[in-house]
Design a protein around this motif. Structure first.
Motif: not given
Length: 252
Positions: A45-61, A238-245
């Motif tokens: 549960e929630g893996k897809g949301v976390l991976n979406n954010r983490i991958s966005e973080y690295f691909m953008t950089r 530092g991505i967690m603070k943007e994550m849904p509650t």
């Protein structure tokens, strides 16, 4: 949004849908987890949301330092807009320390640093168990050209340098990772571009101090709450603070 779009491809962790404009796709991150060539499966549960954010973080950089990749922008909690590529049927693995199949093949203790980073190629074919291949196989069977192999190796080492720095700064050791590449065509010319994702699904990540595993190995080896490891990575980056509650609430 994606429910109305045509499905192009479905893998263990993601679904690709037709994009809103030509040359684009929508990449949807699922909660499904699999290991040992799909012999072990579960929903995290929630893996897809976390991976979406983490991958966005690295691909953008990576884009900003000149490592071109397929990422355009994140659309919502589980979806990204990406460029459509002609995927090269290879998985490229970069290893900084012994783990997994490398430890088994050569009898090396897990975590032993390697004399230098090692790059391995595997054929992307699950029915065959994604066998390891050499450059000879790759060129003989025309999976990629010599120039494309050089490009993939050079890009993989740049990604390795960047990830080592980013993870090292937050107390995480990058043991190894797996990436994929595709051809981005412009008229009659193509160039090799980073594809897929960068997330705990395809990186081995250990806490530098405790050597605790924070990646899919938690699921593979039944080491406890797998999602807690993913969430810890997001927190440190530092991505967690943007994550849904919902996710934050369910992970403490």
């Amino acid at each position: 949004m994606s429910t109305r779009r045509k499905k192009i491809y479905e893998g263990h962790g993601k679904i690709l849908y037709e994009g809103p404009e030509p040359g684009t796709l929508v990449q949807y991150f699922k909660d499904d987890a699999s290991a040992y060539n799909n012999a072990k499966r579960a929903v995290l549960e929630g893996k897809g949301v976390l991976n979406n954010r983490i991958s966005e973080y690295f691909m953008t950089r990576l884009n900003t330092i000149g490592v071109q990749n397929h990422f355009i922008r994140r659309l919502n909690l589980r979806e990204q807009l990406i460029r459509e590529l002609e995927i090269i049927p290879l998985q490229v693995v970069v290893r900084n320390a012994a783990a997994g199949s490398l430890s088994q093949r050569f009898g090396l203790p897990e975590g032993q640093p390697l004399p230098r980073s090692i790059i391995e190629f595997y054929l992307k074919d699950e029915k065959l168990g994604n066998p390891m291949v050499t450059e000879e196989h790759i060129t003989a069977f025309n999976w990629a050209s010599t120039q494309e192999i050089d490009d993939m190796m050079a890009l993989s080492l740049r990604v390795n340098d960047f990830l080592n720095g980013a993870f090292g700064a937050v107390g995480i050791s990058l043991i190894d990772f797996r990436v994929e590449f595709g051809r981005l065509w412009e008229n009659d010319f193509s160039r090799v571009v980073l594809a897929d994702e960068i997330s705990p699904d395809n990186c081995r990540l250990w806490d530098t101090q405790t050597r605790e595993k924070l990646d899919l190995d938690r699921f593979r080896r039944d080491l406890g709450d797998a999602i807690e490891g993913y969430a810890e990575i997001a927190r440190r980056l530092g991505i967690m603070k943007e994550m849904p509650t919902v996710i934050q609430g369910g992970l403490h």
